[in-house]
Design an enzyme around this catalytic site. Structure first.
Site, short mmCIF file in Angstrom:
data_model
loop_
_atom_site.label_atom_id
_atom_site.label_comp_id
_atom_site.label_asym_id
_atom_site.label_seq_id
_atom_site.Cartn_x
_atom_site.Cartn_y
_atom_site.Cartn_z
N SER A 146 37.35 47.26 39.13
CA SER A 146 37.57 45.82 39.19
C SER A 146 36.31 45.12 38.71
O SER A 146 35.21 45.71 38.75
CB SER A 146 37.89 45.38 40.62
OG SER A 146 37.85 43.97 40.75
N TYR A 159 35.44 43.89 49.82
CA TYR A 159 36.07 44.43 48.61
C TYR A 159 35.03 44.68 47.52
O TYR A 159 35.06 45.72 46.85
CB TYR A 159 37.14 43.47 48.12
CG TYR A 159 37.92 43.96 46.93
CD1 TYR A 159 38.70 45.11 47.02
CD2 TYR A 159 37.88 43.29 45.71
CE1 TYR A 159 39.42 45.58 45.93
CE2 TYR A 159 38.60 43.74 44.62
CZ TYR A 159 39.37 44.89 44.73
OH TYR A 159 40.08 45.35 43.65
#
Length: 257
Positions: A146, A159
């Site tokens: 990501s 995250y």
């Protein structure tokens, strides 16, 4: 000498026939789209995830195989590896995020769950399948990371910490496998509209707000890039691919109509 620009780009099917690709997290989102894209490119596909009912429908659709897999369970990983045998390509798509609290109010158990799925899950599957991948002589490890693996934003501490770990894991693999016929690629998407935000935020209303006023990437957009990466000639390794919607400059800067 002919200019390289005179040569057409190889099609997605150029390096696929006869090769087997396993995709984790394949019951939805990027994982399911990747199974479809790789099947269309000529791979024999193995869809692996916990929701076997979804996998069976997907496998029937593309003419592939479905196998149960929980990347957080060592016994499940071992059973999967025994069932599938040797594979050429592994796409590590299992993962996800939980919550959007500040670091001050972060849930340690949620952080542990994300780390176990996104980082340790890749470790388990990689260790189980690498010996067979080496035997094939043209292997490829693809990990869905990501932009959170190299950027940060308020409310994303858990995250981003996890995806920074994924980024470090992939870069380490690239060095450790140097000299072997195993390519390593990290795919780092920005905003992609899948079940991701629903799972993270807990409601459809909250998930929808994430994409208000812009056109995000789709799972198919990401899958198409994965198919391109794994069908390059064996000497070409796309180390890291970052893709975002045009409306997103980085994790903190998004243009909304």
């Amino acid at each position: 000498m002919a200019s390289s620009s005179s040569q057409p780009f190889p099609p997605h099917t150029g390096n696929a026939p006869g090769r087997t690709a396993l995709v984790t997290g394949a019951s939805s989102g990027i994982g399911a789209a990747t199974v479809r894209a790789l099947a269309a490119a000529g791979f024999r596909t193995i869809a692996a995830a916990r929701r076997v009912d979804r996998l069976q429908a997907l496998a029937q659709e593309v003419g592939g195989q479905a196998v149960a897999l929980d990347v957080t369970d060592p016994e499940s990983v071992a059973a999967m590896a025994e069932q599938v045998g040797d594979v050429d390509v592994v796409v590590h798509s299992a993962g996800g995020a939980l919550g959007s609290d500040t670091v001050e109010h972060g849930d340690p158990e949620g952080w542990k769950t994300m780390y176990d799925t996104n980082v340790v899950g890749v470790l388990r599957v990689h260790q189980a399948l690498l010996p067979g991948m080496r035997r094939g002589g043209n292997a490829h490890v693809v990990v869905i990371g990501s932009i959170a693996g190299f950027e940060v934003y308020p409310g994303g501490g858990g995250y981003t910490a996890v995806k920074h770990g994924v980024n470090a894991l992939v870069r380490t693999l690239r060095q450790e496998l140097l000299g072997e016929p195993v390519r390593v690629t990290e795919i780092a998407p920005g905003m992609v509209e899948t079940e991701f935000s629903l799972v993270r935020l807990g409601s459809q209303e909250a998930a929808d707000k994430v994409y208000d006023g812009l056109v995000p990437l789709s799972a198919e957009d990401v899958a198409d890039v994965i198919a391109f990466a794994v069908t390059r000639p064996p000497h070409v390794d796309l180390d890291k691919i970052v893709l975002r919607p045009i409306a997103q400059a980085d994790a903190a800067h998004v243009h909304r109509a």
